[in-house]
Design an enzyme around this catalytic site. Structure first.
Site, PDB file in Angstrom:
ATOM      1  N   LYS A 155      22.593 -26.437 -57.153  1.00 19.91           N
ATOM      2  CA  LYS A 155      21.751 -25.344 -56.336  1.00 19.91           C
ATOM      3  C   LYS A 155      21.701 -25.287 -54.685  1.00 19.91           C
ATOM      4  CE  LYS A 155      21.447 -22.477 -58.812  1.00 19.91           C
ATOM      5  NZ  LYS A 155      23.003 -21.859 -59.444  1.00 19.91           N
TER       6      LYS A 155
ATOM      7  N   HIS B 220      25.904 -19.743 -52.507  1.00 17.82           N
ATOM      8  CA  HIS B 220      26.152 -18.565 -53.293  1.00 17.82           C
ATOM      9  C   HIS B 220      26.264 -17.974 -51.481  1.00 17.82           C
ATOM     10  CE1 HIS B 220      25.258 -19.950 -56.825  1.00 17.82           C
ATOM     11  NE2 HIS B 220      24.386 -20.861 -56.920  1.00 17.82           N
TER      12      HIS B 220
ATOM     13  N   VAL C  29      25.268 -13.358 -67.194  1.00 16.97           N
ATOM     14  CA  VAL C  29      25.455 -14.279 -67.176  1.00 16.97           C
ATOM     15  C   VAL C  29      25.777 -14.788 -65.835  1.00 16.97           C
ATOM     16  CG1 VAL C  29      26.231 -16.954 -68.059  1.00 16.97           C
ATOM     17  CG2 VAL C  29      25.871 -14.840 -69.215  1.00 16.97           C
TER      18      VAL C  29
ATOM     19  N   ILE D  55      19.508 -14.578 -65.365  1.00 17.23           N
ATOM     20  CA  ILE D  55      18.594 -16.098 -64.934  1.00 17.23           C
ATOM     21  C   ILE D  55      20.013 -16.563 -64.112  1.00 17.23           C
ATOM     22  CG2 ILE D  55      17.812 -18.122 -65.234  1.00 17.23           C
ATOM     23  CD1 ILE D  55      16.494 -16.328 -67.579  1.00 17.23           C
TER      24      ILE D  55
END
EC number: 1.5.1.7
Length: 395
Positions: free
Chosen positions: A99, A117, A302, A342
């Site tokens: 992440k 991201h 998702v 999430i």
């Protein structure tokens, strides 16, 4: 003669509740057998795999979150070994994680392999890329490591993805949220399950006898993520006719879709939204507010493109977390409507999802020392350069 230095540095994760790992003891051992030197940051707080599991197969353990000092640590650790160290630079040291890094303005000088991201213009994307520009580092985004779907093809597919377990865990979270809502309370803190069997058992218990009446809709049902969601619903015992499977054919006419509101209790969005994708929204706030009837009560996004300007579910604005898994949709009359958003759902099955992902990534990691000539790494770096230029142009 000194040997070429092929190394990877597995950093600890910083994201709260994240328990997965980009490398597992299984895959780390295979890399070591190929001549890689693997440094692993200690992480007794979060990672599902214990420190000793890495140490026992030959990894070199270092302190948690010490990657900013990686160069000096490596030089000290390998002093006196037959490896070429004199010309090592921070950008030569690949820092592998999953992440995103914590928010910061510190320049990034290393090469990072992670889900950043920031290539689809998510919130803060320019600031993230600006750290690489300032530090001279490099980013290989795991989402954009792609290879041809078959030899000679001009169509590409991700070499490794958490999609299946994201869909599986997302459907489970949606079913748990639905059960809680039926009981008149919000879904409480979600914690990782030991394995898939334990997750299925917990969801069945939460739904109880009411499971026979539950209807679920999965959009993107033919992809990895959608397949995982469908499998969860099948394994907990939903009737096959109560699992609605939509993909490109069903969404071709363009939304918003009234069927989502009227035909399902749980809607799971599993589409992959590429940076260039612009589609009509699946649902809108006005549509929900004006609906004369609505069965839908739980949405699981998702895909979690919350800050993407092309998000096809623009009815919520925040990512939810494991301690607060749902967010209510504002302005809804009658039956409550909540969203699970999430962005690291596979960590509900941390050991299984890590082994699957890391196993898929392994062949590509074997090629990393030749990244200047290997197509999958060249394409990923080219994508990084393009996005850097876009961020620079829009400063």
């Amino acid at each position: 003669m000194s040997k070429k230095l092929d190394l990877l540095w597995l950093r600890s994760e910083s994201k709260e509740f994240e328990r997965r790992s980009a490398l597992t003891p299984t895959t780390a051992k295979k890399l070591i057998d190929r001549g890689f030197i693997i440094f692993v940051e200690r992480d007794s707080e979060q990672r599902i795999f214990k420190d000793h599991e890495f140490e026992e197969i030959g990894c070199k353990l270092v302190e948690r979150h010490s990657w900013p000092q990686a160069k000096q640590i490596i030089l000290d650790a390998l002093k006196g070994t037959p490896h070429a160290l004199e010309d090592i630079a921070p950008i030569d040291i690949p820092i592998l994680g999953l992440k995103e890094l914590p928010l910061s303005t510190d320049p990034l000088v290393n090469t990072h392999i992670q889900f950043a991201h920031c290539f689809k213009r998510q919130g803060g994307w320019k600031e993230v890329l600006g750290r690489f520009r300032e530090g001279g580092g490099k980013l290989y985004d795991l989402e954009f490591l792609e290879a041809p779907i078959k030899e000679g093809s001009d169509r590409y597919r991700r070499v490794a993805a958490f999609g299946y377990h994201a869909g599986f865990a997302g459907a489970a979270a949606g079913a748990l949220a639905y059960a809680s809502q039926k009981a008149g309370k919000p879904l409480g803190h979600l914690t990782p399950y030991e394995n898939e069997t334990a997750m299925i058992s917990a969801v069945r218990e939460a739904l109880g006898e009411g499971i026979k009446d539950v209807k679920a809709l999965v959009i993107g049902a033919l992809g990895r993520c959608g397949t995982g969601a469908v499998h969860l619903f099948q394994k907990i015992g939903l009737a096959e006719e109560n699992i609605l499977k939509w993909d490109m054919a069903e969404t071709a006419k363009g939304g918003p879709f009234q069927e989502i509101l009227e035909d399902a209790d749980i809607f799971v969005n599993c589409i992959y939204l590429s940076p260039e994708t612009k589609i009509p929204p699946f649902l809108t706030r006005d549509q929900i507010a004006s609906a004369s009837q609505r069965r839908l009560s739980t949405i699981v996004d998702v895909s979690c493109d919350t800050t993407n300007p092309n998000n096809p579910i623009p009815i919520y604005s925040i990512n939810t977390t494991f301690d607060k898994p749902t967010v209510p949709v504002d302005g809804v009359q009658g039956t409550p409507l909540s969203v699970v958003s999430i962005d690291h759902l596979p960590t509900l099955l941390p050991r299984e999802s890590s082994e699957q992902f890391s196993g898929e990534l392994l062949d590509t990691l074997f090629k990393f020392p030749n990244r200047e000539t290997e197509d999958v790494w060249k394409r990923a770096e080219a994508k990084f350069r393009v996005k850097m230029a876009e961020a620079e142009a829009e400063k």
